[in-house]
Design a protein around this motif. Structure first.
Motif, mmCIF file in Angstrom:
data_model
loop_
_atom_site.group_PDB
_atom_site.id
_atom_site.type_symbol
_atom_site.label_atom_id
_atom_site.label_comp_id
_atom_site.label_asym_id
_atom_site.label_seq_id
_atom_site.Cartn_x
_atom_site.Cartn_y
_atom_site.Cartn_z
ATOM 1 N N TYR A 33 0.855 -1.177 0.000
ATOM 2 C CA TYR A 33 0.000 0.000 0.000
ATOM 3 C C TYR A 33 0.892 1.227 0.000
ATOM 4 N N PHE A 34 0.320 2.380 -0.336
ATOM 5 C CA PHE A 34 1.065 3.619 -0.425
ATOM 6 C C PHE A 34 1.062 4.355 0.911
ATOM 7 N N ILE A 35 2.210 4.955 1.236
ATOM 8 C CA ILE A 35 2.293 5.891 2.354
ATOM 9 C C ILE A 35 2.770 7.232 1.790
ATOM 10 N N LEU A 36 1.949 8.254 1.915
ATOM 11 C CA LEU A 36 2.323 9.605 1.495
ATOM 12 C C LEU A 36 2.695 10.376 2.751
ATOM 13 N N ASN A 37 3.974 10.690 2.882
ATOM 14 C CA ASN A 37 4.493 11.193 4.145
ATOM 15 C C ASN A 37 5.162 12.546 3.956
ATOM 16 N N LEU A 38 4.787 13.508 4.754
ATOM 17 C CA LEU A 38 5.462 14.799 4.792
ATOM 18 C C LEU A 38 6.449 14.781 5.950
ATOM 19 N N ALA A 39 7.729 14.589 5.631
ATOM 20 C CA ALA A 39 8.757 14.474 6.671
ATOM 21 C C ALA A 39 9.375 15.842 6.948
ATOM 22 N N VAL A 40 9.597 16.126 8.193
ATOM 23 C CA VAL A 40 10.259 17.369 8.608
ATOM 24 C C VAL A 40 11.520 16.990 9.371
ATOM 25 N N GLY A 41 12.663 17.500 8.905
ATOM 26 C CA GLY A 41 13.927 17.181 9.557
ATOM 27 C C GLY A 41 14.593 15.978 8.938
ATOM 28 N N GLY A 42 15.647 15.495 9.585
ATOM 29 C CA GLY A 42 16.402 14.376 9.062
ATOM 30 C C GLY A 42 17.856 14.734 8.878
ATOM 31 N N ASN A 43 18.653 13.761 8.398
ATOM 32 C CA ASN A 43 20.096 13.967 8.282
ATOM 33 C C ASN A 43 20.460 15.042 7.265
ATOM 34 N N TRP A 44 19.671 15.133 6.180
ATOM 35 C CA TRP A 44 20.042 16.081 5.122
ATOM 36 C C TRP A 44 19.674 17.519 5.488
ATOM 37 N N PRO A 45 18.395 17.844 5.776
ATOM 38 C CA PRO A 45 18.086 19.247 6.077
ATOM 39 C C PRO A 45 18.397 19.632 7.513
ATOM 40 N N GLY A 46 18.569 18.645 8.391
ATOM 41 C CA GLY A 46 18.775 18.942 9.801
ATOM 42 C C GLY A 46 17.448 18.931 10.554
ATOM 43 N N PHE A 47 17.532 18.899 11.861
ATOM 44 C CA PHE A 47 16.331 18.798 12.669
ATOM 45 C C PHE A 47 15.672 20.172 12.843
ATOM 46 N N PRO A 48 14.363 20.187 13.043
ATOM 47 C CA PRO A 48 13.654 21.475 13.192
ATOM 48 C C PRO A 48 14.192 22.285 14.371
ATOM 49 N N ASP A 49 14.176 23.587 14.211
ATOM 50 C CA ASP A 49 14.574 24.483 15.303
ATOM 51 C C ASP A 49 13.653 25.694 15.273
ATOM 52 N N SER A 50 14.041 26.749 15.944
ATOM 53 C CA SER A 50 13.182 27.928 16.042
ATOM 54 C C SER A 50 12.975 28.626 14.700
ATOM 55 N N SER A 51 13.852 28.342 13.716
ATOM 56 C CA SER A 51 13.714 28.986 12.406
ATOM 57 C C SER A 51 12.816 28.193 11.457
ATOM 58 N N THR A 52 12.412 26.991 11.868
ATOM 59 C CA THR A 52 11.580 26.148 11.015
ATOM 60 C C THR A 52 10.157 26.698 10.944
ATOM 61 N N THR A 53 9.637 26.779 9.722
ATOM 62 C CA THR A 53 8.292 27.316 9.515
ATOM 63 C C THR A 53 7.242 26.231 9.689
ATOM 64 N N PHE A 54 6.285 26.481 10.559
ATOM 65 C CA PHE A 54 5.153 25.579 10.742
ATOM 66 C C PHE A 54 3.862 26.396 10.629
ATOM 67 N N PRO A 55 2.753 25.794 10.171
ATOM 68 C CA PRO A 55 2.659 24.384 9.728
ATOM 69 C C PRO A 55 3.194 24.195 8.321
ATOM 70 N N GLN A 56 3.523 22.957 7.975
ATOM 71 C CA GLN A 56 3.925 22.582 6.634
ATOM 72 C C GLN A 56 2.774 21.815 5.978
ATOM 73 N N GLU A 57 2.749 21.819 4.661
ATOM 74 C CA GLU A 57 1.640 21.182 3.959
ATOM 75 C C GLU A 57 2.120 20.472 2.709
ATOM 76 N N MET A 58 1.601 19.298 2.435
ATOM 77 C CA MET A 58 1.843 18.574 1.190
ATOM 78 C C MET A 58 0.504 18.398 0.491
ATOM 79 N N SER A 59 0.395 18.919 -0.714
ATOM 80 C CA SER A 59 -0.842 18.816 -1.485
ATOM 81 C C SER A 59 -0.689 17.746 -2.552
ATOM 82 N N VAL A 60 -1.628 16.827 -2.619
ATOM 83 C CA VAL A 60 -1.605 15.732 -3.591
ATOM 84 C C VAL A 60 -2.845 15.841 -4.459
ATOM 85 N N ASP A 61 -2.641 16.015 -5.768
ATOM 86 C CA ASP A 61 -3.779 16.107 -6.684
ATOM 87 C C ASP A 61 -4.447 14.750 -6.876
ATOM 88 N N TYR A 62 -3.617 13.712 -7.074
ATOM 89 C CA TYR A 62 -4.181 12.376 -7.278
ATOM 90 C C TYR A 62 -3.075 11.339 -7.194
#
Length: 229
Positions: A33-62
């Motif tokens: 089955y499919f998992i559509l996941n909006l991930a925030v943080g991680g090894n590449w962008p780094g973990f969220p901090d006070s400069s991180t903009t929230f909320p975040q949104e992922m829009s899926v047309d289909y």
């Protein structure tokens, strides 16, 4: 069966078979089955901090799942310059080769279709330039079960005397082939490694990052399957 192909805008991006993940088990014959996941943080962008903009949104047309034929093309994505007799063939999930249908092929400037135009398999000769080889199904009608009628593969052409000034521990006879393999859509393994080296990474670290961490199975150590003639 036993193969997954990824296409971006109908152009082949990557192919994986059960042999690419050995000795691990190939699990993709089971239902998923499919998992559509909006991930925030991680090894590449780094973990969220006070400069991180929230909320975040992922829009899926289909999300589309096709049950009919998905026209595809397979063949070598990296060839030496002035090579002839390179085979490219149609795959559609039901009848590999698909020679029962008529197909229209186009090749990059400087390349020539030696034989097979109109069939499911062609032989191509290359000069000094690469590009995209396209195939299109010619006899489409309203009763066709094919959902995608055009596909392509990007072919990178390199000269026999092309050499990078690093080898990532590949043997001399196949270094050029490994480093000229396409990793992603537009760049080769060697180009990606060279960029890291030019920006301060040690050769061993750059080779490891590209060939193991980011493009495992596409770049990396020399072996008969990746360094074939």
């Amino acid at each position: 069966v036993g193969v997954i192909r990824w296409y971006v805008d109908n152009i082949l991006y990557s192919t994986k078979t059960r042999h690419d993940i050995m000795p691990y088990r190939w699990p993709f014959h089971e239902e998923f089955y499919f998992i559509l996941n909006l991930a925030v943080g991680g090894n590449w962008p780094g973990f969220p901090d006070s400069s991180t903009t929230f909320p975040q949104e992922m829009s899926v047309d289909y999300v589309r799942v096709y049950s009919g034929r998905l026209l595809g093309v397979e063949g070598r994505a990296v060839v030496e310059s002035n090579t002839s007799g390179e085979l490219y063939k149609v795959v559609d999930g039901r009848s590999p080769g698909a020679t029962a249908s008529a197909f229209i092929w186009t090749v990059p400037d400087g390349a020539t279709i030696e034989k097979g135009q109109g069939t499911g398999e062609i032989e191509v000769s290359f000069s000094e330039k690469g590009g995209i080889i396209y195939v299109e199904r010619a006899n489409i009608d309203e009763t066709s079960t094919c959902n995608v009628y055009k596909a392509g593969i990007r072919v990178n052409v390199f000269a026999n005397d092309d050499r990078f000034d690093f080898d990532c521990e590949c043997s001399e006879e196949c270094t050029a082939y490994v480093l000229n393999r396409v990793a992603g859509v537009d760049y080769t393994c060697g180009e990606r490694i060279k960029w890291l080296i030019d920006h301060g990474d040690a050769e061993s670290d750059a080779c490891k990052q590209i060939s193991v961490e980011e493009f495992n199975g596409r770049c990396g150590a020399c072996n008969p399957e990746r360094c074939r003639s």
